[in-house]
Design a protein around this motif. Structure first.
Motif, PDB file in Angstrom:
ATOM      1  N   THR A   7      -0.613  20.772 -12.652  1.00 27.83           N
ATOM      2  CA  THR A   7      -1.862  20.230 -12.520  1.00 27.83           C
ATOM      3  C   THR A   7      -2.816  21.282 -11.440  1.00 27.83           C
ATOM      4  O   THR A   7      -2.098  21.585 -10.440  1.00 27.83           O
ATOM      5  CB  THR A   7      -1.759  18.784 -11.765  1.00 27.83           C
ATOM      6  N   TYR A   8      -4.004  21.310 -11.718  1.00 27.24           N
ATOM      7  CA  TYR A   8      -4.899  21.976 -10.971  1.00 27.24           C
ATOM      8  C   TYR A   8      -5.824  20.956 -10.294  1.00 27.24           C
ATOM      9  O   TYR A   8      -6.436  20.169 -10.810  1.00 27.24           O
ATOM     10  CB  TYR A   8      -5.876  22.761 -11.730  1.00 27.24           C
ATOM     11  N   LYS A   9      -5.856  21.004  -9.017  1.00 30.28           N
ATOM     12  CA  LYS A   9      -6.503  20.306  -8.179  1.00 30.28           C
ATOM     13  C   LYS A   9      -7.155  20.874  -6.775  1.00 30.28           C
ATOM     14  O   LYS A   9      -6.074  21.630  -6.072  1.00 30.28           O
ATOM     15  CB  LYS A   9      -5.663  19.130  -7.660  1.00 30.28           C
ATOM     16  N   ASN A  10      -8.164  20.645  -6.613  1.00 26.73           N
ATOM     17  CA  ASN A  10      -8.771  21.313  -5.292  1.00 26.73           C
ATOM     18  C   ASN A  10      -8.425  22.854  -5.134  1.00 26.73           C
ATOM     19  O   ASN A  10      -8.115  23.219  -3.903  1.00 26.73           O
ATOM     20  CB  ASN A  10      -8.254  20.658  -3.955  1.00 26.73           C
ATOM     21  N   GLY A  11      -8.550  23.722  -6.140  1.00 27.44           N
ATOM     22  CA  GLY A  11      -8.407  25.162  -5.951  1.00 27.44           C
ATOM     23  C   GLY A  11      -6.768  25.668  -5.925  1.00 27.44           C
ATOM     24  O   GLY A  11      -6.721  26.799  -5.961  1.00 27.44           O
ATOM     25  N   LYS A  12      -6.066  24.696  -6.256  1.00 29.43           N
ATOM     26  CA  LYS A  12      -4.628  25.096  -6.198  1.00 29.43           C
ATOM     27  C   LYS A  12      -4.004  24.450  -7.598  1.00 29.43           C
ATOM     28  O   LYS A  12      -4.126  23.521  -8.012  1.00 29.43           O
ATOM     29  CB  LYS A  12      -3.762  24.303  -5.088  1.00 29.43           C
ATOM     30  N   THR A  37     -17.988  23.711 -15.895  1.00 33.44           N
ATOM     31  CA  THR A  37     -18.086  24.609 -14.650  1.00 33.44           C
ATOM     32  C   THR A  37     -19.599  24.851 -14.486  1.00 33.44           C
ATOM     33  O   THR A  37     -20.422  24.785 -15.495  1.00 33.44           O
ATOM     34  CB  THR A  37     -17.546  25.887 -14.790  1.00 33.44           C
TER      35      THR A  37
END
Length: 76
Positions: A7-12, A37
């Motif tokens: 999962t991609y979350k908060n830039g990570k 975006t």
């Protein structure tokens, strides 16, 4: 090639399972869902004026090129 879910979350990217490798490896992250975006601001060339730019920079004593490079480096 190996595929793992995450999962991609908060830039990570958070990978759901542990992957052991002998060395660092390159990866490709593919977003499986539609991602909106924000639009990038672009220079409207029809509104650009070299005269206005020259006037704005009249009192600037440094190197404009160096200032731009420094600004872009700090953004990375």
């Amino acid at each position: 090639m190996l595929a793992v879910k995450g999962t991609y979350k908060n830039g990570k990217v958070l990978i759901r399972e542990k992957v052991k490798t002998e060395k660092s490896v390159n990866v490709i992250v593919t977003f499986l869902e539609e991602v909106k975006t924000p639009a990038l601001k672009k220079l409207d060339i029809s509104r650009f004026s070299f005269k206005k730019a020259k006037k704005l920079l009249a009192g600037y004593k440094g190197s404009l090129s160096e200032a731009i490079v420094d600004e872009r480096r700090s953004a990375v």
